[in-house]
Design a protein around this motif. Structure first.
Motif, short mmCIF file in Angstrom:
data_model
loop_
_atom_site.label_atom_id
_atom_site.label_comp_id
_atom_site.label_asym_id
_atom_site.label_seq_id
_atom_site.Cartn_x
_atom_site.Cartn_y
_atom_site.Cartn_z
N LYS A 86 -53.12 22.08 -25.31
CA LYS A 86 -51.93 22.93 -25.17
C LYS A 86 -50.74 22.09 -24.73
CE LYS A 86 -54.38 27.21 -24.10
NZ LYS A 86 -54.55 28.32 -23.14
N GLY A 87 -49.66 22.21 -25.50
CA GLY A 87 -48.41 21.51 -25.18
C GLY A 87 -47.29 22.51 -24.99
N LYS A 88 -46.09 22.12 -25.45
CA LYS A 88 -44.92 22.99 -25.37
C LYS A 88 -44.22 22.94 -26.72
CE LYS A 88 -40.55 23.59 -22.85
NZ LYS A 88 -39.65 23.00 -21.82
N CYS A 89 -44.12 24.09 -27.37
CA CYS A 89 -43.58 24.12 -28.72
C CYS A 89 -42.06 24.03 -28.71
CB CYS A 89 -44.03 25.37 -29.45
SG CYS A 89 -43.45 26.90 -28.71
N GLY A 90 -41.50 23.73 -29.89
CA GLY A 90 -40.05 23.65 -30.01
C GLY A 90 -39.63 23.07 -31.35
N HIS A 91 -38.33 22.82 -31.50
CA HIS A 91 -37.77 22.31 -32.75
C HIS A 91 -38.16 20.85 -32.95
CE1 HIS A 91 -34.94 21.54 -35.96
NE2 HIS A 91 -34.57 22.84 -35.95
N ALA A 92 -38.49 20.50 -34.20
CA ALA A 92 -38.91 19.13 -34.50
C ALA A 92 -37.80 18.12 -34.29
CB ALA A 92 -39.42 19.06 -35.94
N ALA A 93 -36.55 18.57 -34.28
CA ALA A 93 -35.42 17.66 -34.08
C ALA A 93 -35.25 17.25 -32.62
CB ALA A 93 -34.13 18.30 -34.59
N TYR A 94 -35.91 17.97 -31.71
CA TYR A 94 -35.72 17.72 -30.28
C TYR A 94 -37.06 17.56 -29.56
CZ TYR A 94 -31.36 19.79 -31.86
OH TYR A 94 -30.22 20.07 -32.58
N PRO A 95 -37.84 16.56 -29.94
CA PRO A 95 -39.18 16.40 -29.37
C PRO A 95 -39.16 16.15 -27.86
CG PRO A 95 -38.58 14.46 -30.63
CD PRO A 95 -37.55 15.51 -30.94
N HIS A 96 -38.03 15.62 -27.34
CA HIS A 96 -37.97 15.35 -25.90
C HIS A 96 -37.97 16.63 -25.07
CE1 HIS A 96 -33.86 15.89 -27.39
NE2 HIS A 96 -33.52 16.26 -26.16
N ASN A 97 -37.69 17.75 -25.72
CA ASN A 97 -37.75 19.04 -25.04
C ASN A 97 -39.13 19.70 -25.16
OD1 ASN A 97 -35.05 18.95 -24.24
ND2 ASN A 97 -34.34 19.86 -26.18
N CYS A 98 -40.03 19.02 -25.83
CA CYS A 98 -41.35 19.58 -26.13
C CYS A 98 -42.45 18.72 -25.53
CB CYS A 98 -41.56 19.68 -27.63
SG CYS A 98 -40.24 20.50 -28.54
N VAL A 99 -43.65 19.22 -25.58
CA VAL A 99 -44.86 18.42 -25.35
C VAL A 99 -45.68 18.57 -26.64
CG1 VAL A 99 -46.96 18.10 -24.01
CG2 VAL A 99 -44.83 18.78 -22.87
#
Length: 396
Positions: free
Chosen positions: A193-206
Motif C-alpha cells: 500500500k502506497g499513496k496514489c496520485g498523478h503520474a506527473a507528480y510522483p514526489h507527492n505519492c508513494v
C-alpha cells in the motif's frame, strides 16, 4: 498362484475401468460420478466402505485376521481444468476437463489393489485402509478428509503409502528416495500500500509499483542469503496487479506467489523472512507491506527410510531387479499426500508412465501427455506386494 500372476489377470479390467474414468473426468470437489463408480466397484469386490460424511471421496477397510498394523493406501481422484489434446479414442468427454495428472490411473491401481487384498484378507495379520481422496489439485482434499475424522478411525493408520504417475520414468519402473521426496508449498499474497496520485507528480505519492519492484528483487535473498544452501528453496512471484491506467500512480499493488521448501525447519524460517523482508523493504520506501499465507499451504513429503527400503525390496521381488530408480535429487513439486505424513510415517513413490513415444514424456498437467497403461500392473504389483509382505510375515 503367484501374486504377480493374480495382478496380470486383472489387466484387461483395469484398462477398461481406467478408460471409462479417463473419458469422464471431474474437477476437485465435483467428483460425484467418480465417487459412485469407486463405491460400486468396492461393493462388487466385497470391500467394506467407511463413512466419512463427505460429498466426494471414499474410504474403505479390509480387515485382516490378526491385530497387526494398519496400512493406509492413499490415492487422489480429481481431474484438472485442462483441455485434453491427446487424440485418444477414449479422450475426455467433458470440455475443458481432463485427467492430465494421471489420477485416473491412481484410482484404478487403488481399486484393484483393494480387490486382490480383499481376496487375501484371511492371510493378513493387520488391516488395509484404502483412501480415494478428492480435491488434491486445489489442495483442499487431504485436509477435508482428515477433518472428517479419517485419522481417528479405528483401527488407526500406522503407515501410509501411495504413488503418483511420472512421465519422466520409464513404464514398468518406479522411482523414489529416502527423506525429502517433494517440496512443501506455501502460497502467499503480498499487498503493498502506497499513496496514489498523478503520474506527473510522483514526489507527492508513494509509488507501490516501484516499491514492489525492489521487493521482488529483495525476496530472492531468501534463497541466496536466508536459506541454507543445501536445503533448496524456490520463491516465485507469479502475478502482480495494480491500476490499469497510463497517467496515475496506484495506491496499491497485489502480488501472488509461492515458496517451495524441502525441509520443515527451512520452511518456517523462510516464511518468517518473507514477512520480515516485505515489511522492512516497504517501510524503507514509505509504503506498507503485508503478507497473507493461504490455507492451501502444504508441508514437504519426507519419506520414511524403512518404508522406502521395504518398497524397494518388494519391487525387486515383484518386478525383477533393475526396475527401481532412486532419485538423486527430490522434486520441487508438491502433493497433499504430505498432510497424511503429519499423522503417521510412510512414503510415496513415482510410477513410471513413459514409453518410446514423445507424447508420453511431455509431463504432468499437459493436455497432450499420454500415460502408458502398462503402468497399472506395475502400480498394483508394488502396492499389493508391499501390503502382503508387511502383513504376512515377510512373505509374498
Amino acid at each position: 498362484m503367484k501374486l504377480m500372476d493374480e495382478v496380470m489377470l486383472q489387466e484387461k479390467r483395469m484398462i477398461a475401468d481406467r478408460r471409462y474414468l479417463h473419458e469422464n473426468p471431474e474437477l476437485s470437489n465435483q467428483e460425484y460420478h467418480t465417487t459412485e463408480f469407486i463405491r460400486k466397484r468396492l461393493q462388487e469386490f466385497g470391500v467394506e466402505i467407511e463413512n466419512l460424511n463427505l460429498k466426494t471421496g471414499v474410504s474403505a477397510l479390509i480387515r485382516g485376521k490378526g491385530n497387526g498394523k494398519t496400512i493406509c493406501i492413499r490415492h487422489d481422484i480429481d481431474a484438472l481444468p485442462i483441455q485434453e489434446q491427446t487424440g485418444l479414442d477414449f479422450s475426455s468427454k467433458n470440455e475443458g476437463v481432463s485427467h492430465s495428472c494421471g489420477h485416473d490411473i491412481h484410482i484404478v491401481t487403488a481399486l484393484y489393489s483393494a480387490k486382490i487384498l480383499q481376496q487375501h484378507k484371511d492371510e493378513l495379520n493387520g488391516n488395509v485402509r484404502i483412501v480415494f481422496q478428492p480435491a488434491e489439485e486445489n489442495v483442499t482434499g487431504a485436509k477435508a478428509v482428515i477433518a472428517a475424522g479419517l485419522m481417528q478411525k479405528e483401527p488407526l493408520n500406522d503407515i501410509v503409502v501411495g504413488l503418483h504417475t511420472h512421465p519422466q520414468t520409464p513404464v514398468g519402473k518406479i522411482c523414489l528416495k529416502k527423506g525429502p521426496m517433494e517440496a512443501g508449498n506455501d502460497y502467499f499474497k503480498i499487498t503493498v500500500k502506497g499513496k496514489c496520485g498523478h503520474a506527473a507528480y510522483p514526489h507527492n505519492c508513494v509509488d507501490p509499483i516501484v516499491v514492489s519492484a525492489y521487493l521482488i528483487t529483495s525476496l530472492q535473498t531468501i534463497v541466496s542469503r536466508e536459506n541454507m544452501a543445501v536445503h533448496p528453496t524456490v520463491v516465485t512471484i507469479a502475478s502482480i496487479h495494480a491500476r490499469k491506467t497510463y497517467n496515475s500512480i496506484p495506491g496499491e499493488v497485489v502480488m501472488l506467489g509461492s515458496m517451495r521448501s524441502l525441509y520443515q525447519d527451512s520452511r518456517e524460517h523462510n516464511l518468517e523472512a518473507l514477512r520480515r523482508i516485505t515489511k522492512s523493504v516497504c517501510e524503507s520506501m514509505r509504503a506498507e507491506g503485508t503478507v497473507e499465507i493461504a490455507d492451501a499451504s502444504l508441508p514437504p513429503i519426507t519419506n520414511d527410510s524403512q518404508v522406502v527400503n521395504d518398497l524397494i525390496q518388494v519391487a525387486d521381488e515383484m518386478l525383477g531387479k533393475g526396475h527401481v530408480l532412486e532419485f538423486e535429487q527430490p522434486s520441487m513439486g508438491s502433493d497433499d499426500f504430505s498432510v497424511f505424513l503429519n499423522y503417521s510415517k510412510g512414503a510415496q513413490f513415482f510410477l513410471g508412465t513413459a514409453n518410446e513415444s514423445v507424447n508420453s514424456k511431455l509431463g504432468l498437467h499437459n493436455g497432450k501427455n499420454i500415460f502408458d497403461e502398462k503402468s497399472l500392473v506395475t502400480g498394483v504389483a508394488v502396492l499389493t506386494g508391499y501390503v502382503m509382505k508387511s502383513l504376512r510375515g515377510g512373505k509374498l
